[in-house]
Design a protein around this motif. Structure first.
Motif, PDB file in Angstrom:
ATOM      1  N   LEU A 160       0.836  -1.196   0.000  1.00  0.00           N
ATOM      2  CA  LEU A 160       0.000   0.000   0.000  1.00  0.00           C
ATOM      3  C   LEU A 160       0.879   1.259   0.000  1.00  0.00           C
ATOM      4  O   LEU A 160       0.569   2.238  -0.687  1.00  0.00           O
ATOM      5  CB  LEU A 160      -0.918   0.001   1.221  1.00  0.00           C
ATOM      6  N   THR A 161       1.969   1.225   0.756  1.00  0.00           N
ATOM      7  CA  THR A 161       2.885   2.363   0.778  1.00  0.00           C
ATOM      8  C   THR A 161       3.521   2.580  -0.583  1.00  0.00           C
ATOM      9  O   THR A 161       3.742   3.729  -1.006  1.00  0.00           O
ATOM     10  CB  THR A 161       3.981   2.138   1.839  1.00  0.00           C
ATOM     11  N   VAL A 162       3.827   1.492  -1.287  1.00  0.00           N
ATOM     12  CA  VAL A 162       4.350   1.610  -2.654  1.00  0.00           C
ATOM     13  C   VAL A 162       3.345   2.376  -3.526  1.00  0.00           C
ATOM     14  O   VAL A 162       3.702   3.322  -4.242  1.00  0.00           O
ATOM     15  CB  VAL A 162       4.622   0.220  -3.260  1.00  0.00           C
ATOM     16  N   ALA A 163       2.085   1.949  -3.457  1.00  0.00           N
ATOM     17  CA  ALA A 163       1.050   2.617  -4.246  1.00  0.00           C
ATOM     18  C   ALA A 163       0.885   4.067  -3.815  1.00  0.00           C
ATOM     19  O   ALA A 163       0.749   4.965  -4.656  1.00  0.00           O
ATOM     20  CB  ALA A 163      -0.279   1.867  -4.096  1.00  0.00           C
ATOM     21  N   ASN A 164       0.904   4.306  -2.495  1.00  0.00           N
ATOM     22  CA  ASN A 164       0.770   5.679  -1.994  1.00  0.00           C
ATOM     23  C   ASN A 164       1.865   6.580  -2.542  1.00  0.00           C
ATOM     24  O   ASN A 164       1.626   7.745  -2.887  1.00  0.00           O
ATOM     25  CB  ASN A 164       0.826   5.687  -0.470  1.00  0.00           C
ATOM     26  N   ASN A 165       3.067   6.060  -2.622  1.00  0.00           N
ATOM     27  CA  ASN A 165       4.193   6.875  -3.064  1.00  0.00           C
ATOM     28  C   ASN A 165       4.276   6.997  -4.581  1.00  0.00           C
ATOM     29  O   ASN A 165       4.471   8.091  -5.106  1.00  0.00           O
ATOM     30  CB  ASN A 165       5.499   6.305  -2.505  1.00  0.00           C
ATOM     31  N   LEU A 166       4.148   5.881  -5.297  1.00  0.00           N
ATOM     32  CA  LEU A 166       4.266   5.949  -6.749  1.00  0.00           C
ATOM     33  C   LEU A 166       3.095   6.685  -7.383  1.00  0.00           C
ATOM     34  O   LEU A 166       3.277   7.482  -8.314  1.00  0.00           O
ATOM     35  CB  LEU A 166       4.379   4.537  -7.330  1.00  0.00           C
ATOM     36  N   LEU A 167       1.873   6.441  -6.892  1.00  0.00           N
ATOM     37  CA  LEU A 167       0.696   7.077  -7.486  1.00  0.00           C
ATOM     38  C   LEU A 167       0.371   8.433  -6.873  1.00  0.00           C
ATOM     39  O   LEU A 167      -0.330   9.237  -7.501  1.00  0.00           O
ATOM     40  CB  LEU A 167      -0.524   6.159  -7.335  1.00  0.00           C
ATOM     41  N   GLY A 168       0.851   8.673  -5.640  1.00  0.00           N
ATOM     42  CA  GLY A 168       0.492   9.905  -4.956  1.00  0.00           C
ATOM     43  C   GLY A 168       1.654  10.796  -4.593  1.00  0.00           C
ATOM     44  O   GLY A 168       1.880  11.828  -5.201  1.00  0.00           O
ATOM     45  N   LEU A 169       2.441  10.380  -3.597  1.00  0.00           N
ATOM     46  CA  LEU A 169       3.461  11.256  -3.022  1.00  0.00           C
ATOM     47  C   LEU A 169       4.581  11.599  -3.990  1.00  0.00           C
ATOM     48  O   LEU A 169       5.152  12.696  -3.921  1.00  0.00           O
ATOM     49  CB  LEU A 169       4.029  10.610  -1.759  1.00  0.00           C
ATOM     50  N   ALA A 170       4.937  10.678  -4.885  1.00  0.00           N
ATOM     51  CA  ALA A 170       5.982  10.968  -5.871  1.00  0.00           C
ATOM     52  C   ALA A 170       5.394  11.645  -7.106  1.00  0.00           C
ATOM     53  O   ALA A 170       5.939  12.633  -7.613  1.00  0.00           O
ATOM     54  CB  ALA A 170       6.709   9.684  -6.268  1.00  0.00           C
ATOM     55  N   LEU A 171       4.293  11.104  -7.589  1.00  0.00           N
ATOM     56  CA  LEU A 171       3.722  11.583  -8.847  1.00  0.00           C
ATOM     57  C   LEU A 171       3.108  12.966  -8.719  1.00  0.00           C
ATOM     58  O   LEU A 171       3.306  13.825  -9.593  1.00  0.00           O
ATOM     59  CB  LEU A 171       2.674  10.578  -9.328  1.00  0.00           C
ATOM     60  N   GLY A 172       2.374  13.214  -7.622  1.00  0.00           N
ATOM     61  CA  GLY A 172       1.664  14.481  -7.484  1.00  0.00           C
ATOM     62  C   GLY A 172       2.549  15.712  -7.555  1.00  0.00           C
ATOM     63  O   GLY A 172       2.362  16.570  -8.436  1.00  0.00           O
TER      64      GLY A 172
END
Length: 477
Positions: free
Chosen positions: A386-398
């Motif tokens: 879930l943290t991977v998804a949070n970072n790749l789709l949210g925290l990094a991408l945004g």
């Protein structure tokens, strides 16, 4: 129910007493355990999460100084933020898996030491390239802390409060961002931007020492809470299931995607609000950082409150957690998209404040759903995914996408487009709600052969395998 230590006998529950009447006549003594220790674990683990995000987000407070001193573009500034989230996204899964096998406490200590030392390297960076390398190391250190940390916390608390605890724990990211941005901006104005990084590093090292003293694998095993019969998570804790189960459960996949996309806009607020107030409200960096911190604080408070609301709403029907997550996303989508398109003024700030409150509100529900849909033996790895998804789709991408758009459209126009990511989040969460019942049934099949499973192995961090202890299967008869 807390698991007993290997040196004590296990007291049976009411059902077990019927099967073993002798236990009524001669109850085994139990060791009195402090009710405060689980909260001490939460506090010190939460404190390190604050340090994690203070070290990560202090950068946003010094953007104006770096842009002026090194003459860099918004895209380059965004890369300093996104490289941390990118490394978190790439390394969280393998490091979470390693922590499940090697030891969660030791892993957390090494992670915190690494990101604190890397933050010190940021303080002495002489060029943009040096800073980028130091931020890379910050990301490596922080990679699996969120997933392993929340797995440690959930170990010592009952499932009925997991959404609240998950929301509160994940809100630590926003609270840490508030402290990092506001304190970092103040230190940068009165000392220098380099001292901003140094202060965060020292704070992290102090907390590492405290964590080292208070938290051990032995004490976590002693206070571990067993899933109760009848809970949707009441699974054989000794059985080890294949890692592939993290990706073959459809509802879990929806939770990963929905959780990641709902943090896209929250990440934009964390990274770019200081620059927004600096450029469009003509605020000095310290005042812009303090003002942005107030809105980031709303993000944090919203995570906690939304997690509590979700637990209340989902008490009778856990599937309602999906619906609350959808509602939080929808409110933030409407208010933020409208707010950033208004002229500067009170109306704009009110709408941004409302949107900020709900921006990360789905974090607790999605983490709770992931925990409820995965086996305890791989739960840290599941939360790591879930943290991977949070970072790749949210925290990094945004932040990176908005940085690129800002170079072309302007910062406020780019921030107005960011809430559109909630459309994807809502779609994933609605699909997850539809698939939830069948996914629960699929999870239950993992334990049908648990008593005789060849995957059953001794786990030193669980006391079920202690001599004289009965397994959870026996207790559930």
């Amino acid at each position: 129910m807390g698991l007993p230590s290997p040196s004590t006998d296990v007291l049976a529950d009411t059902t077990d007493l019927d099967a073993h009447p002798a236990a009524v006549d001669h109850p085994a003594p139990t060791r009195r355990r402090s009710k405060l220790y689980p909260w001490a674990v939460f506090a010190v683990t939460f404190g390190l999460l604050l340090s994690d995000y203070m070290s990560r987000q202090v950068l946003s407070a010094v953007f104006p100084y770096l842009k002026s001193e090194w003459v860099v573009s918004d895209s380059q500034l965004a890369s300093l933020t996104s490289v941390v989230a990118l490394m978190v996204g790439l390394l969280t899964f393998p490091l979470s898996l390693l922590a499940d096998r090697w030891g969660r406490v030791k892993s957390l200590i090494l992670m915190a030491i690494l990101w604190s030392v890397a933050t010190l390297l940021c303080a002495v960076a002489g060029t943009f390239e040096h800073m980028l390398g130091a931020r890379f190391l910050v990301g490596v250190g922080e990679a699996a802390y969120g997933s392993v940390g929340i797995a440690v916390v959930l170990t010592v608390f009952a499932p009925r409060v997991h959404a609240s605890l998950s929301g509160a724990f994940m809100a630590g990211g926003s609270f840490g961002s508030v402290i990092g941005v506001s304190l970092g901006g103040y230190i940068a104005v009165h000392l220098s931007w380099r001292w901003s990084f140094a202060a965060m590093a020292v704070f992290g090292l102090i907390l590492v020492a405290l964590f080292w003293v208070l938290v051990t694998e032995r004490r976590l095993a002693e206070y571990a809470v067993e899933d109760r019969p009848g809970d949707e998570t009441a699974l054989n804790p000794v059985l080890r299931v294949p890692i592939s189960t993290l990706f073959t459960n459809p509802a879990v996949l929806c939770a990963y995607v929905g959780g990641g996309l709902q943090l896209f806009t929250a990440a934009v607020l964390l990274a770019w609000l200081p620059s927004f107030f600096n450029r469009y409200y003509d605020m000095a960096p310290d005042r812009a950082g303090a003002t942005a911190s107030a809105f980031v604080l709303l993000v944090a408070i919203g995570m906690v409150v939304c997690g509590v609301i979700t637990d209340r709403v989902g008490l009778a029907d856990a599937s309602r957690r999906w619906i609350t997550a959808v509602v939080y996303c929808a409110i933030s989508l409407v208010t933020l998209a409208a707010g950033f398109r208004l002229e500067n003024g009170v109306a704009q700030l009110v709408l941004i404040a409302i949107g900020s409150f709900f921006a990360g509100g789905s974090s607790g529900p999605t983490a709770a759903m992931v925990a409820s849909l995965t086996h305890p033996s791989v739960r840290a790895t599941a939360l790591g995914t879930l943290t991977v998804a949070n970072n790749l789709l949210g925290l990094a991408l945004g932040p990176f996408v908005v940085g690129m758009l800002a170079d072309r459209l302007g910062l406020v126009e780019a921030m107005a487009l960011a809430p559109l990511a909630y459309v994807g989040a809502v779609a994933a969460l609605l699909l997850g709600r539809r698939l939830y019942p069948s996914s629960l049934r699929k999870l239950a099949t993992l334990t049908q052969t648990a008593p005789n499973s060849p995957s059953r192995e001794f786990r030193p961090d669980r006391t079920d395998d202690a001599p004289g202890a009965r397994t959870s299967t026996e207790n559930n008869r």
